[in-house]
Design a protein around this motif. Structure first.
Motif, mmCIF file in Angstrom:
data_model
loop_
_atom_site.group_PDB
_atom_site.id
_atom_site.type_symbol
_atom_site.label_atom_id
_atom_site.label_comp_id
_atom_site.label_asym_id
_atom_site.label_seq_id
_atom_site.Cartn_x
_atom_site.Cartn_y
_atom_site.Cartn_z
ATOM 1 N N MET A 82 -20.654 46.620 44.025
ATOM 2 C CA MET A 82 -21.051 45.484 44.857
ATOM 3 C C MET A 82 -19.827 44.955 45.614
ATOM 4 N N PRO A 83 -19.858 44.949 46.968
ATOM 5 C CA PRO A 83 -18.721 44.426 47.726
ATOM 6 C C PRO A 83 -18.538 42.937 47.480
ATOM 7 N N VAL A 84 -17.311 42.470 47.606
ATOM 8 C CA VAL A 84 -17.044 41.043 47.483
ATOM 9 C C VAL A 84 -17.579 40.352 48.728
ATOM 10 N N PRO A 85 -18.377 39.279 48.608
ATOM 11 C CA PRO A 85 -18.891 38.579 49.781
ATOM 12 C C PRO A 85 -17.761 38.135 50.707
ATOM 13 N N GLN A 86 -18.046 38.136 52.010
ATOM 14 C CA GLN A 86 -17.026 37.768 52.990
ATOM 15 C C GLN A 86 -16.493 36.368 52.772
ATOM 16 N N SER A 87 -17.294 35.501 52.169
ATOM 17 C CA SER A 87 -16.858 34.124 51.937
ATOM 18 C C SER A 87 -15.979 33.997 50.687
ATOM 19 N N GLY B 187 -1.532 33.981 53.600
ATOM 20 C CA GLY B 187 -2.150 33.888 54.916
ATOM 21 C C GLY B 187 -3.523 34.506 55.023
ATOM 22 N N GLU B 188 -4.027 35.089 53.941
ATOM 23 C CA GLU B 188 -5.342 35.737 53.996
ATOM 24 C C GLU B 188 -6.445 34.865 53.404
ATOM 25 N N GLY B 189 -6.092 33.685 52.928
ATOM 26 C CA GLY B 189 -7.104 32.793 52.379
ATOM 27 C C GLY B 189 -7.631 33.200 51.030
ATOM 28 N N MET B 190 -6.921 34.076 50.329
ATOM 29 C CA MET B 190 -7.352 34.525 49.007
ATOM 30 C C MET B 190 -6.596 33.752 47.934
ATOM 31 N N GLU B 191 -7.285 33.468 46.845
ATOM 32 C CA GLU B 191 -6.677 32.765 45.712
ATOM 33 C C GLU B 191 -6.912 33.593 44.456
ATOM 34 N N ASP C 206 -15.247 34.419 42.529
ATOM 35 C CA ASP C 206 -16.191 35.253 43.270
ATOM 36 C C ASP C 206 -16.167 36.690 42.755
ATOM 37 N N LEU C 207 -15.056 37.055 42.121
ATOM 38 C CA LEU C 207 -14.910 38.395 41.575
ATOM 39 C C LEU C 207 -13.975 38.337 40.381
ATOM 40 N N VAL C 208 -14.289 39.130 39.356
ATOM 41 C CA VAL C 208 -13.414 39.264 38.186
ATOM 42 C C VAL C 208 -12.854 40.680 38.164
ATOM 43 N N VAL C 209 -11.545 40.797 38.088
ATOM 44 C CA VAL C 209 -10.887 42.102 37.969
ATOM 45 C C VAL C 209 -10.303 42.210 36.564
ATOM 46 N N ALA D 104 -10.676 45.336 47.301
ATOM 47 C CA ALA D 104 -11.025 45.898 48.607
ATOM 48 C C ALA D 104 -12.079 46.989 48.552
ATOM 49 N N THR D 105 -12.342 47.538 47.378
ATOM 50 C CA THR D 105 -13.293 48.645 47.286
ATOM 51 C C THR D 105 -14.361 48.351 46.252
ATOM 52 N N PRO D 106 -15.586 48.805 46.490
ATOM 53 C CA PRO D 106 -16.649 48.601 45.504
ATOM 54 C C PRO D 106 -16.564 49.568 44.336
#
Length: 355
Positions: A1-6, A96-100, A127-130, A329-331
């Motif tokens: 499942m891709p990470v939502p754009q938001s 600068g990419e808005g990622m936390e 939004d995602l757990v790695v 970055a990858t599903p």
């Protein structure tokens, strides 16, 4: 499942073994270890009874080991340092990419364990757990066990965020380069005592586990080959070996103590490299540093060196950060640096082949 754009929030969960935080915690830690169905592969109630018996029998000797370390394992503090370093690296990587990103720790056999950490991750609302194991080489006894318990804990607390597992990274360039970097200065010291032999030592496994399809030994061999190549030392004398054998079963080999004895017979200086451990704990600070050093002296090894784990070496932390970014970055599940399956066919224990 891709990470939502938001998406903006990424929770990274570091898996590690865990260790007792006091003398009183030694026996329950051992019970948790031997009650793991991935370690003692018999059904309950037999496994519970065996875990109770073994932990009681081994508690005294284990307490003596941890007494050498001040009465507790240093693993949590070392893992916390790695978590802080990784969080800082991800902040820089995503500037600068808005990622936390926030990095959490889930230990397998002592606190903080998955049940505690899953609740904290849910509060973070990612939004995602790695899931990122601090076991570079995959095994059904380590990464698979930790992932199974994490999935159970996540369901209990209602953590429903998409989750991806970085299952292994035995030849990830950052890990390999960091390993080579910590070896080189000690190798130069060893050369003053003859041509050194490098022992790439990993925690052992019962042979039957590997024969059942566990890819751990194959991956350890790839790690050793990669570090040896990265050292760029002409005619390097090295061997892949295994430590920490317990019980009467046949374990994979050669054993590290056998290789130390052989080095004594050959009269060569040795460096022991804990290539399957990335954080200092009892296997590195007691088994290698104290017990193996004593054995080396006893059998006539002219010089003994323990290479530190990669810990917070910049190349290693940067490598972990790249694995996290790649996973986001990858599903697909991430295996090592190429993002795909690295184990050859025939390893049923590999999660990529078990699907």
């Amino acid at each position: 499942m891709p990470v939502p754009q938001s998406s903006r929030r990424i929770a990274v969960v570091l898996f590690n073994l865990g260790g007792p935080d006091s003398p009183e915690a030694v026996r329950p830690f051992l019970f948790n270890l031997f009650n793991d169905p991935s370690i003692i592969r018999v059904p309950n109630p037999m496994r519970f009874l065996l875990a109770s018996f073994i932990s009681g029998r081994r508690a005294k000797a284990a307490k003596a080991i941890y007494a050498e370390l001040g009465g507790k394992s240093p693993l949590l503090e070392n893992t916390e340092a790695q978590a802080a370093a990784l969080e800082a690296a991800l902040k820089g990587l995503w500037a600068g990419e808005g990622m936390e990103a926030k990095v959490f720790i889930a230990m397998r056999y002592w606190h903080p364990m998955s049940a505690e950490t899953a609740a904290r991750v849910k509060e973070y609302a990612p939004d995602l757990v790695v899931l990122l194991p601090l076991y570079p080489q995959f095994s059904t006894t380590t990464t698979a066990s930790s992932a199974r318990v994490w999935d159970e804990a996540a369901k209990v607390v209602g953590l429903t965020a998409p989750t991806r597992l970085v299952c292994c990274y035995p030849t990830q360039p950052g890990f390999i380069d960091a390993s080579a970097a910590v070896i080189r200065p000690l190798y130069e010291k060893a050369r003053n005592h003859g041509k050194p032999r490098v022992l790439f030592s990993a925690h052992g496994l019962p042979e039957k586990v590997v024969k059942a399809g566990d890819p751990y030994q194959w991956q350890c061999e790839r790690t050793a080959e990669s570090i040896a190549a990265a050292l760029c030392i002409e005619d390097l004398d090295w061997v892949n070996c295994y430590q920490s054998r317990v019980g009467p079963m046949k374990w994979i080999g050669p054993s590290t103590d056998e290789e130390i004895r052989r080095a004594g017979q050959d009269g060569v200086p040795i460096l022991v490299v804990p290539m399957a451990f990335v954080s200092e704990h009892s296997e590195t600070l007691v088994e290698i540093e104290i017990e193996y050093r004593h054995l080396a002296k006893e059998v006539g090894v002219p010089w003994f060196g323990r290479v530190p784990t990669v810990g917070v070496e910049p190349a290693f932390i940067e490598g972990l950060a790249k694995l996290v970014r790649q996973s986001v970055a990858t599903p697909k599940a991430v295996c090592a640096q190429n993002g795909g399956q690295i184990c050859p066919a025939g390893f049923s224990g590999c999660p990529q082949q078990a699907k």
